[in-house]
Design an enzyme around this catalytic site. Structure first.
Site, PDB file in Angstrom:
ATOM      1  N   HIS A 154      13.954  13.438  22.387  1.00 47.48           N
ATOM      2  CA  HIS A 154      14.258  14.685  21.385  1.00 47.48           C
ATOM      3  C   HIS A 154      14.195  14.037  20.152  1.00 47.48           C
ATOM      4  CE1 HIS A 154      17.714  17.779  19.698  1.00 47.48           C
ATOM      5  NE2 HIS A 154      17.633  16.124  18.571  1.00 47.48           N
ATOM      6  N   GLU A 155      14.194  13.013  19.674  1.00 42.60           N
ATOM      7  CA  GLU A 155      14.061  12.124  18.568  1.00 42.60           C
ATOM      8  C   GLU A 155      12.786  12.307  18.758  1.00 42.60           C
ATOM      9  OE1 GLU A 155      16.859  11.732  17.086  1.00 42.60           O
ATOM     10  OE2 GLU A 155      18.014  11.817  18.110  1.00 42.60           O
ATOM     11  N   HIS A 193      11.551  14.460  16.022  1.00 36.88           N
ATOM     12  CA  HIS A 193      11.374  14.736  14.891  1.00 36.88           C
ATOM     13  C   HIS A 193      10.232  14.193  14.220  1.00 36.88           C
ATOM     14  CE1 HIS A 193      15.183  16.403  15.159  1.00 36.88           C
ATOM     15  NE2 HIS A 193      16.019  15.751  16.154  1.00 36.88           N
ATOM     16  N   GLU A 237      16.526  21.186  14.824  1.00 36.04           N
ATOM     17  CA  GLU A 237      16.384  20.100  16.240  1.00 36.04           C
ATOM     18  C   GLU A 237      16.387  21.629  18.188  1.00 36.04           C
ATOM     19  OE1 GLU A 237      18.403  18.147  16.847  1.00 36.04           O
ATOM     20  OE2 GLU A 237      18.129  17.480  14.521  1.00 36.04           O
TER      21      GLU A 237
END
Length: 424
Positions: free
Chosen positions: A280-281, A284, A360
């Site tokens: 997930h990170e 970004h 997100e």
């Protein structure tokens, strides 16, 4: 004097009415229940929280949200009172009597205003800290908490003093175009602050070090290689002395960009759950959300400074006597500047939060594709919700003004949709 007293009573009365309305909405009006069709599923907190934790999550979330909604308007009330009482004018005179150089006068004014604000709002901060302790979210001892507050005061003062000294110098030099020149200077300043944040500012509060679990680090680096992210280390930060909450994030720009894991996350999640969080990170970084965030912030800053210029001049022209302001060029107008920018930032929350929630959501989708482990995604969301005592389905106004992430209900539902797509 009568007009000022009337203003005080009206402003304080409006604040109390607003605070009461927010209290009724959060504690008695908003529906935070799970839809009947989802009860008994992985979205339902009753399936993974015990009754006491579930009760605490609802109560603590309501208290925390209440503090959020009253804190900013309380700042507005503070700035207004500093102006109307004539305190701002006295602080300006005090600075001019104490220092000869203008930048020193401005720096002194910012210091005394910052100190006053710190002292006035410290009891509220302490109350939030004690509530966090009582619900088992915070584990921080008072001395450590106070140290963080003092560090934050000096960091904020330093940043604010630099910005205000430059802005008021520009206002003196170019009363009509100061906002444009100020915005142009904010571009390198913002990038510089983002660059030094991970290596200068963040270590003032916590200790950062390379991830100690080398086997897990190899798995994370393999995932980073799959995502074509050039990195040699994942950083761990010691947060267990301060909180029981879980978190991971991406910070910094350029050579100082980092993926950071809280040690509480490492101790509470298994490897598969951590890999989902890391994927997930990584999204970004892959989709350059940090740089898009900087661009969006700078765009809002341009609009905000322009609106602040127009609004301040109008207020001083029409209400200068009430607020004891003669000119925008005097540093005594700073509380009005801060009041207006605070209002604009609060009003922009729905926009910035919406953009963040979209990012997100994309990061969650990316992590599901990268790890192909929906079960780990669901359990990680459940553990994040339980550790932070957060509501699965927060009220609409909370989503609109506060939540930079989709609700846990929405995130788990996204996982379920992914599973259905895979089954087809």
């Amino acid at each position: 004097m009568f007009v000022r007293k009337k203003w005080f009573l009206a402003a304080f009365g409006l604040f109390l009415l607003y605070a009461f309305s927010i209290y009724i909405y959060l504690f008695h009006g908003a529906d935070t229940s799970i839809p009947d069709s989802l009860k008994g599923t992985s979205v339902d907190p009753m399936t993974f929280m015990d009754s006491k934790t579930l009760e605490n999550s609802e109560t603590y979330s309501k208290i925390r949200n209440f503090f959020f909604f009253i804190s900013t308007p309380l700042e507005w009330l503070f700035f207004g009172m500093v102006l109307v009482s004539g305190l701002s004018k006295r602080l300006d005179r005090w600075g001019r009597d104490s220092w000869k150089r203008q930048f020193m006068q401005t720096g002194a004014y910012v210091f005394w205003l910052s100190l006053l604000m710190f002292v006035v709002f410290l009891p509220l901060s302490y109350l939030r800290y004690k509530i966090s302790l009582s619900y088992g979210i915070s584990t921080q001892v008072f001395s450590s908490w106070m140290k963080d507050n003092l560090i934050e005061f000096w960091v904020d003062y330093t940043m604010t003093a630099i910005v205000v000294i430059v802005l008021y110098w520009l206002i003196h030099k170019s009363p009509k175009r100061w906002w444009l020149f100020g915005w142009l200077l904010s571009i390198p300043f913002t990038i510089f602050v983002m660059f030094i944040q991970p290596v200068v500012i963040d270590p003032l509060y916590n200790e950062f070090y390379p991830l100690q679990d080398k086997e897990l680090e190899e798995k994370i680096l393999a995932l980073a290689a799959k995502a074509e992210i050039p990195t040699d280390h994942v950083y761990e930060v010691n947060m267990s002395e301060k909180t029981n909450s879980l978190n991971a994030y991406v910070t910094g720009v350029g050579a100082n960009s980092r993926i950071v894991l809280w040690d509480t996350t490492l101790s509470s999640l298994d490897d598969d759950e951590i890999l989902f969080i890391m994927a997930h990170e990584m999204n970004h970084y892959v989709e350059k959300h940090i740089y898009l965030g900087i661009a969006g912030y700078l765009l809002l800053t341009l609009v905000g400074l322009w609106l602040t210029d127009k609004w301040m001049k109008r207020v001083i022209r029409k209400r200068g006597e009430l607020y004891q302001l003669e000119s925008m060029q005097k540093i005594s107008s700073l509380p009005l500047f801060l009041l207006i920018t605070s209002i604009l930032l609060f009003a922009a929350n729905p926009i910035t939060n919406y953009v963040s929630r979209v990012q997100e959501t994309r990061a969650d989708q990316y992590a599901l594709k990268m790890t192909d482990n929906p079960e780990a995604a669901v359990t990680s969301f459940q553990k994040l919700s339980e550790s932070g005592l957060s509501q699965m389905n927060p009220p609409f106004l909370v989503k609109l003004f506060r939540n930079s992430h989709p609700s846990m209900l929405e995130r788990i539902q996204l996982v379920k949709e992914y599973e259905k797509m895979q089954d087809k």
